[in-house]
Design a protein around this motif. Structure first.
Motif, PDB file in Angstrom:
ATOM      1  N   TYR A  90       0.885  -1.175   0.000  1.00 19.17           N
ATOM      2  CA  TYR A  90       0.000   0.000   0.000  1.00 19.17           C
ATOM      3  C   TYR A  90       0.921   1.223   0.000  1.00 19.17           C
ATOM      4  O   TYR A  90       1.671   1.438   0.952  1.00 19.17           O
ATOM      5  CB  TYR A  90      -0.906   0.003   1.230  1.00 19.17           C
ATOM      6  CG  TYR A  90      -1.558   1.343   1.516  1.00 19.17           C
ATOM      7  CD1 TYR A  90      -2.332   1.996   0.560  1.00 19.17           C
ATOM      8  CD2 TYR A  90      -1.403   1.957   2.758  1.00 19.17           C
ATOM      9  CE1 TYR A  90      -2.927   3.224   0.826  1.00 19.17           C
ATOM     10  CE2 TYR A  90      -2.004   3.179   3.039  1.00 19.17           C
ATOM     11  CZ  TYR A  90      -2.759   3.805   2.065  1.00 19.17           C
ATOM     12  OH  TYR A  90      -3.345   5.027   2.334  1.00 19.17           O
ATOM     13  N   VAL A  91       0.897   1.975  -1.089  1.00 20.47           N
ATOM     14  CA  VAL A  91       1.773   3.134  -1.215  1.00 20.47           C
ATOM     15  C   VAL A  91       0.920   4.384  -1.345  1.00 20.47           C
ATOM     16  O   VAL A  91      -0.053   4.402  -2.099  1.00 20.47           O
ATOM     17  CB  VAL A  91       2.696   3.012  -2.447  1.00 20.47           C
ATOM     18  CG1 VAL A  91       3.566   4.249  -2.589  1.00 20.47           C
ATOM     19  CG2 VAL A  91       3.565   1.766  -2.334  1.00 20.47           C
ATOM     20  N   TYR A  92       1.269   5.401  -0.605  1.00 22.87           N
ATOM     21  CA  TYR A  92       0.541   6.661  -0.734  1.00 22.87           C
ATOM     22  C   TYR A  92       1.515   7.831  -0.552  1.00 22.87           C
ATOM     23  O   TYR A  92       2.667   7.643  -0.156  1.00 22.87           O
ATOM     24  CB  TYR A  92      -0.613   6.736   0.262  1.00 22.87           C
ATOM     25  CG  TYR A  92      -0.203   7.201   1.625  1.00 22.87           C
ATOM     26  CD1 TYR A  92       0.528   6.370   2.452  1.00 22.87           C
ATOM     27  CD2 TYR A  92      -0.514   8.487   2.063  1.00 22.87           C
ATOM     28  CE1 TYR A  92       0.929   6.800   3.698  1.00 22.87           C
ATOM     29  CE2 TYR A  92      -0.118   8.923   3.300  1.00 22.87           C
ATOM     30  CZ  TYR A  92       0.596   8.079   4.114  1.00 22.87           C
ATOM     31  OH  TYR A  92       1.003   8.519   5.334  1.00 22.87           O
ATOM     32  N   PHE A  93       1.040   8.990  -0.872  1.00 20.86           N
ATOM     33  CA  PHE A  93       1.854  10.198  -0.914  1.00 20.86           C
ATOM     34  C   PHE A  93       1.412  11.128   0.212  1.00 20.86           C
ATOM     35  O   PHE A  93       0.219  11.400   0.358  1.00 20.86           O
ATOM     36  CB  PHE A  93       1.645  10.867  -2.271  1.00 20.86           C
ATOM     37  CG  PHE A  93       2.597  11.975  -2.561  1.00 20.86           C
ATOM     38  CD1 PHE A  93       3.942  11.737  -2.711  1.00 20.86           C
ATOM     39  CD2 PHE A  93       2.125  13.265  -2.712  1.00 20.86           C
ATOM     40  CE1 PHE A  93       4.823  12.761  -3.007  1.00 20.86           C
ATOM     41  CE2 PHE A  93       2.991  14.297  -2.998  1.00 20.86           C
ATOM     42  CZ  PHE A  93       4.349  14.046  -3.147  1.00 20.86           C
ATOM     43  N   ALA A  94       2.351  11.610   1.011  1.00 19.29           N
ATOM     44  CA  ALA A  94       1.971  12.448   2.152  1.00 19.29           C
ATOM     45  C   ALA A  94       2.807  13.719   2.208  1.00 19.29           C
ATOM     46  O   ALA A  94       3.934  13.757   1.721  1.00 19.29           O
ATOM     47  CB  ALA A  94       2.161  11.670   3.453  1.00 19.29           C
ATOM     48  N   TYR A  95       2.243  14.725   2.795  1.00 20.25           N
ATOM     49  CA  TYR A  95       2.952  15.975   3.062  1.00 20.25           C
ATOM     50  C   TYR A  95       3.512  16.616   1.805  1.00 20.25           C
ATOM     51  O   TYR A  95       4.466  17.385   1.868  1.00 20.25           O
ATOM     52  CB  TYR A  95       4.090  15.752   4.057  1.00 20.25           C
ATOM     53  CG  TYR A  95       3.621  15.264   5.392  1.00 20.25           C
ATOM     54  CD1 TYR A  95       2.942  16.133   6.242  1.00 20.25           C
ATOM     55  CD2 TYR A  95       3.812  13.968   5.800  1.00 20.25           C
ATOM     56  CE1 TYR A  95       2.502  15.698   7.474  1.00 20.25           C
ATOM     57  CE2 TYR A  95       3.373  13.525   7.026  1.00 20.25           C
ATOM     58  CZ  TYR A  95       2.723  14.406   7.861  1.00 20.25           C
ATOM     59  OH  TYR A  95       2.287  13.983   9.067  1.00 20.25           O
ATOM     60  N   GLY A  96       2.966  16.276   0.684  1.00 19.80           N
ATOM     61  CA  GLY A  96       3.408  16.911  -0.541  1.00 19.80           C
ATOM     62  C   GLY A  96       4.801  16.542  -0.978  1.00 19.80           C
ATOM     63  O   GLY A  96       5.321  17.115  -1.927  1.00 19.80           O
ATOM     64  N   SER A  97       5.424  15.596  -0.316  1.00 19.60           N
ATOM     65  CA  SER A  97       6.804  15.325  -0.688  1.00 19.60           C
ATOM     66  C   SER A  97       7.233  13.880  -0.525  1.00 19.60           C
ATOM     67  O   SER A  97       8.304  13.528  -1.014  1.00 19.60           O
ATOM     68  CB  SER A  97       7.731  16.197   0.159  1.00 19.60           C
ATOM     69  OG  SER A  97       7.538  15.941   1.527  1.00 19.60           O
ATOM     70  N   SER A  98       6.470  13.059   0.131  1.00 22.17           N
ATOM     71  CA  SER A  98       6.996  11.739   0.475  1.00 22.17           C
ATOM     72  C   SER A  98       6.028  10.612   0.140  1.00 22.17           C
ATOM     73  O   SER A  98       4.842  10.693   0.461  1.00 22.17           O
ATOM     74  CB  SER A  98       7.288  11.674   1.979  1.00 22.17           C
ATOM     75  OG  SER A  98       8.121  12.733   2.368  1.00 22.17           O
ATOM     76  N   PHE A  99       6.572   9.578  -0.475  1.00 15.53           N
ATOM     77  CA  PHE A  99       5.814   8.340  -0.604  1.00 15.53           C
ATOM     78  C   PHE A  99       6.129   7.477   0.602  1.00 15.53           C
ATOM     79  O   PHE A  99       7.221   7.542   1.157  1.00 15.53           O
ATOM     80  CB  PHE A  99       6.204   7.591  -1.878  1.00 15.53           C
ATOM     81  CG  PHE A  99       5.681   8.242  -3.125  1.00 15.53           C
ATOM     82  CD1 PHE A  99       4.345   8.116  -3.466  1.00 15.53           C
ATOM     83  CD2 PHE A  99       6.513   8.999  -3.924  1.00 15.53           C
ATOM     84  CE1 PHE A  99       3.853   8.730  -4.608  1.00 15.53           C
ATOM     85  CE2 PHE A  99       6.028   9.614  -5.065  1.00 15.53           C
ATOM     86  CZ  PHE A  99       4.696   9.476  -5.402  1.00 15.53           C
ATOM     87  N   MET A 100       5.128   6.671   0.980  1.00 12.78           N
ATOM     88  CA  MET A 100       5.365   5.729   2.072  1.00 12.78           C
ATOM     89  C   MET A 100       4.768   4.396   1.712  1.00 12.78           C
ATOM     90  O   MET A 100       3.735   4.326   1.048  1.00 12.78           O
ATOM     91  CB  MET A 100       4.737   6.248   3.348  1.00 12.78           C
ATOM     92  CG  MET A 100       5.520   7.413   3.860  1.00 12.78           C
ATOM     93  SD  MET A 100       4.688   8.273   5.136  1.00 12.78           S
ATOM     94  CE  MET A 100       5.222   9.914   4.685  1.00 12.78           C
ATOM     95  N   MET A 101       5.432   3.351   2.169  1.00  8.61           N
ATOM     96  CA  MET A 101       4.961   2.019   1.849  1.00  8.61           C
ATOM     97  C   MET A 101       4.578   1.217   3.084  1.00  8.61           C
ATOM     98  O   MET A 101       5.311   1.198   4.073  1.00  8.61           O
ATOM     99  CB  MET A 101       6.009   1.223   1.077  1.00  8.61           C
ATOM    100  CG  MET A 101       5.403  -0.048   0.502  1.00  8.61           C
ATOM    101  SD  MET A 101       6.592  -1.106  -0.331  1.00  8.61           S
ATOM    102  CE  MET A 101       7.290  -1.958   1.064  1.00  8.61           C
TER     103      MET A 101
END
Length: 211
Positions: A90-101
């Motif tokens: 599950y990958v999403y984009f946060a804080y306008g700068s970071s992907f997290m898995m």
DNA sequence: TATGCGATATTCT
DNA sequence: GAATATCGCATAG
């Protein structure tokens, strides 16, 4: 002009030793999976055959019903991967700068995951450093956004089977891991007290040392 | 090394 | 419109 030191790991000699994890080996429980993944290896294979890898040294569990979990309000178009069988990304984009898995962590239809928070770089360190703008070794994958960037993880990886033959996959540990440490999770505002963050004690590659 | 703060995109209200 | 599972830079010690 600064000369860049050629990485001795450029040809990824240790990659041959990597053993792909089978889904049956993954604990079917979020917290147990979060603990299990410490010391295991996260691998990124490029099309040209280069393999980048890192030891997972820090995770966080977001179990079913957790008010700080992305699945808490139910399934949406963006968080659907959390509801897959265990072992999917599950990958999403946060804080306008970071992907997290995250690694999905329960049975199909139950929304939960394990956030990969930090890696100890192993193979293709030069490649990882380029992806991270030349950051020093210790900072290459220290933090969930950094770890994703170092492994070239972005939204295209959302929904991938980490036990399958895709660009991103999970492998067995390359060496014995150190002691397991536990702490509250980082950067959340709800259920703050729960001890659901796990990391390898003594590792210099965790995003924040114990307090 | 530790702390503080602004930037930034996507999602849900 | 508000909030966010953060990062990188600045500053201080």
């Amino acid at each position: 002009m600064k000369t860049r030191k050629r990485s001795r790991a450029a040809n990824a000699p240790a990659a041959a030793k990597l053993r792909r994890l089978r889904r049956a080996e993954l604990p079917a429980d979020t917290v147990r999976l979060a603990r299990y993944l410490i010391g295991k290896t996260l691998v990124h294979s490029t099309r040209s055959g280069v393999v980048a890898s890192g030891r997972i040294v820090e995770t966080e569990a977001y179990p079913p019903g957790d008010p700080s979990g992305h699945a808490f309000r139910g399934k949406t178009v963006s968080n659907g991967s959390l509801f897959l069988e265990r072992g999917f990304a599950y990958v999403y984009f946060a804080y306008g700068s970071s992907f997290m898995m995250n690694v999905s962590s329960e049975r199909p239809g139950i929304g939960a995951g394990v956030l990969i928070r930090a890696l100890e770089p192993l193979d293709s360190i030069g490649l990882m450093r380029r992806r991270r703008g030349g950051a020093p070794l210790r900072d290459l994958a220290r933090g969930p956004g950094r770890a994703a960037a170092a492994m070239a993880i972005d939204r295209r990886c959302d929904g991938l089977d980490l036990c399958g033959t895709h660009s991103i996959w999970l492998a067995a540990a390359t060496r014995r891991r150190g002691g397991l440490a536990v702490s509250p999770r980082i950067g959340i505002t709800r259920a703050v007290e729960h001890p659901l963050r796990f990391y390898e004690r003594g590792s210099r590659f965790v995003s924040r040392t114990s307090r």
